[in-house]
Design a protein around this motif. Structure first.
Motif: not given
Length: 226
Positions: A15-22, A40-48, A101-105
């Motif tokens: 879901n986020s870079c911070k969660e990868i660290i955690a 989120s499940q309904d959003v395509a994954a993206a490399e960032t 938006r899902p990450l921020a919320v």
């Protein structure tokens, strides 16, 4: 394990870079690099790009130059995600973002705006603040909720911090959008006062999403507010 099992790989996005660290074991070093993020499940994954050195900041968007009316896609859709493979901003009148938006919320508590001169991580100038209470998936960063709804919402104080150890009490609302009618509904946004004004030299910041001279969802844009 196959490298494809690694968290943040294309086959195993997080879901986020911070969660990868955690999720990593204590003492494991994680480098600043590209990781696959799926907000989120309904959003395509993206490399960032992920800045892991400073705790796991996810590059969710960047802008260089003038990019026009972007309020239908900025931070709420995957757009030109190839540009997010580096944090450096090129002044070529382009922008890119993931659907953040899902990450921020649901997952994040803080947001940062940073300068874009660095190839490897956060820029030399940045501001950061805590995301607002009451934000939700239906309305956060949603320009089409309209200026009247944003202006009517509570404008709450939030402390903004900056790269040079400044702090300032700014204001935000649960939509994360600048309320002032003439400022185009800029977002993300924190403002100088509860009306939504900006002030030269302060650290209350916003990103412009509407072209000067246009009107949308109750906002006009007079060339200010970002």
């Amino acid at each position: 394990n196959d490298d494809g099992d690694r968290l943040g790989h294309e086959r195993n996005p997080d879901n986020s870079c911070k969660e990868i660290i955690a999720a990593c074991h204590e003492g494991v070093s994680i480098e600043n690099s590209l990781y696959w993020i799926k907000t989120s499940q309904d959003v395509a994954a993206a490399e960032t790009y992920c800045d892991m050195t400073h705790g796991g900041w996810t590059l969710v968007g960047k802008i260089g130059g003038s990019v026009g009316n972007i309020y239908d896609t900025w931070l709420v859709a995957n757009h030109n995600v190839e540009s997010l493979k580096t944090p450096r901003v090129h002044g070529n009148n382009q922008y890119g973002s993931i659907n953040a938006r899902p990450l921020a919320v649901k997952f994040a508590s803080q947001i940062m705006l940073s300068s874009g001169e660095n190839d490897d991580g956060i820029g030399s100038r940045w501001v950061s603040w805590t995301l607002p209470d009451g934000r939700d998936m239906d309305t956060f960063w949603k320009h089409s909720v309209g200026q009247s709804a944003v202006m009517a919402s509570s404008q709450d104080p939030v402390t903004v911090t900056s790269w040079n150890d400044q702090t300032h009490d700014c204001y935000q609302n649960r939509y994360g959008i600048m309320p002032l009618p003439q400022h185009g509904g800029s977002y993300p946004s924190v403002t100088f006062n509860t009306l939504g004004n900006t002030n030269v030299g302060d650290i209350c910041m916003a990103v412009g999403v509407q072209t000067t001279g246009t009107n949308a969802h109750g906002w006009s844009q007079n060339g200010h507010g970002y």
